[in-house]
Scaffold this active site. Structure first.
Site, PDB file in Angstrom:
ATOM      1  NE  ARG A  75     -13.680  -4.037  -3.515  1.00 51.16           N
ATOM      2  CZ  ARG A  75     -13.258  -4.122  -2.260  1.00 51.16           C
ATOM      3  NH1 ARG A  75     -13.219  -5.272  -1.622  1.00 51.16           N
ATOM      4  NH2 ARG A  75     -12.858  -3.035  -1.629  1.00 51.16           N
ATOM      5  CD  GLU A 131      -8.435   0.596  -0.592  1.00 50.21           C
ATOM      6  OE1 GLU A 131      -8.173  -0.526  -0.103  1.00 50.21           O
ATOM      7  OE2 GLU A 131      -8.751   1.580   0.094  1.00 50.21           O
ATOM      8  CE1 TYR A 182     -16.212  -6.469   5.199  1.00 54.15           C
ATOM      9  CE2 TYR A 182     -15.213  -4.634   6.368  1.00 54.15           C
ATOM     10  CZ  TYR A 182     -15.155  -5.606   5.394  1.00 54.15           C
ATOM     11  OH  TYR A 182     -14.055  -5.701   4.578  1.00 54.15           O
ATOM     12  CD  GLU A 230      -8.586  -5.704   6.285  1.00 54.23           C
ATOM     13  OE1 GLU A 230      -9.475  -5.816   5.421  1.00 54.23           O
ATOM     14  OE2 GLU A 230      -7.390  -5.569   6.000  1.00 54.23           O
ATOM     15  CG  ASP A 278     -12.242  -0.103  -3.828  1.00 52.97           C
ATOM     16  OD1 ASP A 278     -12.998  -0.961  -4.329  1.00 52.97           O
ATOM     17  OD2 ASP A 278     -11.793  -0.189  -2.673  1.00 52.97           O
ATOM     18  CG  ASN A 330      -9.025  -4.348  -1.138  1.00 52.58           C
ATOM     19  OD1 ASN A 330      -8.598  -4.232   0.002  1.00 52.58           O
ATOM     20  ND2 ASN A 330      -9.747  -3.403  -1.718  1.00 52.58           N
ATOM     21  CB  SER A 369     -11.791  -3.325   6.210  1.00 54.44           C
ATOM     22  OG  SER A 369     -11.796  -4.604   5.627  1.00 54.44           O
TER      23      SER A 369
END
Length: 319
Positions: free
Chosen positions: A267, A282, A228, A34, A269, A284, A162
């Protein structure tokens, strides 16, 4: 109520003193997959801190964080290194030994949440719902995985972010290929039941959930390209849930963060599947801060601009 909140925000901004932070090193880059995203996030964070009057220095960590910080006097670190080496407890441990305060979660939570599989185990142990999964150590596990999960599944390297190394599989042949792709990342690999439903993400800032975002992508799933680079990904904020549903998913995200010990910001999900079940995917602990990133998007909906968001994350290093 809204007027009071607006006044509180204005007072908070007017009282901000950048000198309280001292000199801040914005650590970015790293050597994980990443790295390009981290450099973009780091540049955005550094620029925001400079605009806020903070004495910040941008540092691209290409190898050892100890070497990167050698000879540089800093009072604290804004960590924006995504993935292994920055988000997995290694950097956090180094900074604690060096006596340098840093943003976000500590060693334990960072190490745990970097491993998506073990995060799922913690959530399951607490009674939170996450999709069924099957460990794939090699091709000998494929038949047992098919028998347990069926198709489709999504194959994931447990310690990449990611969506790197992830593949959807609809057949045995695709599952074999997905396994080989994921094994290249040199960590545990697992297959997860494919969730049919709507995808949401919830930013958590200082144990408070920000507005929920619903994600839509024409890709097979919300992959690296969709995150992205693509212009076809749609972000819905407000997310379209009714008041009670949004409150539930926000509380769920806060609980999920606390269960794994996440601090400062994160964050989470979540899917709501076609049966109405909430499925944790998951978490982050060093989320992206690029122009495509979700935490700044949720913060904006809450009336928090990018500079203020960066400031509040930096304040987590004071705790």
């Amino acid at each position: 109520m809204v007027g009071e909140r607006d006044t509180e925000t204005k007072n908070r901004v007017s009282l901000q003193n950048p000198e309280k932070f001292g000199r801040v090193a914005v650590l970015m880059g790293g050597s994980a997959a990443e790295r390009p995203v981290s450099l973009r996030s780091g540049t955005a964070v550094y620029d925001a801190l400079i605009r806020k009057g903070v004495d910040a220095v941008a540092i691209d960590v290409t190898d050892s964080p100890i070497e990167a910080l050698a000879g540089i006097k800093v009072d604290r670190v804004f960590n924006i290194i995504h993935g292994r080496g920055g988000e997995d407890g290694v950097l956090q441990g180094v900074l604690q030994v060096m006596g340098i305060p840093y943003t976000g979660s500590g060693v334990m939570a960072s190490a745990l949440t970097m491993d998506k599989l073990r995060t799922k185990l913690c959530w399951q142990g607490y009674g939170l719902t996450t999709p069924e999964w099957c460990l794939l150590q090699d091709e000998n596990d494929i038949d047992g995985c098919i028998e347990k999960l069926g198709f489709p599944v999504i194959v994931k390297p447990a310690q990449e972010g990611s969506s790197i190394g992830m593949s959807k599989a609809n057949s045995r042949d695709e599952l074999q290929k997905a396994l080989q792709v994921a094994l290249a990342y040199r960590c545990d690999v697992y297959a997860e039941s494919w969730v049919r439903g709507k995808e949401y993400t919830v930013a958590v800032l200082n144990d408070e959930a920000l507005p929920v975002i619903r994600l839509e992508s024409p890709n097979a799933f919300y992959d690296y390209e969709a995150k992205y680079n693509a212009t076809t990904t749609q972000y819905h904020c407000p997310c379209g849930l009714d008041k009670d549903q949004e409150l539930f998913i926000r509380n769920l995200a806060v609980t999920a963060s606390k269960v794994v010990g996440a601090k400062g910001w994160a964050r989470v999900d979540v899917f709501i599947d076609d049966s109405g079940q909430y499925q944790l995917i998951e978490i982050n602990t060093v989320p992206g801060m690029t122009d495509h990133s979700l935490v700044p998007m949720a913060a904006k909906q809450a009336g928090i601009d990018f500079e203020e968001l960066v400031w509040r994350v930096l304040e987590t290093s004071l705790e």
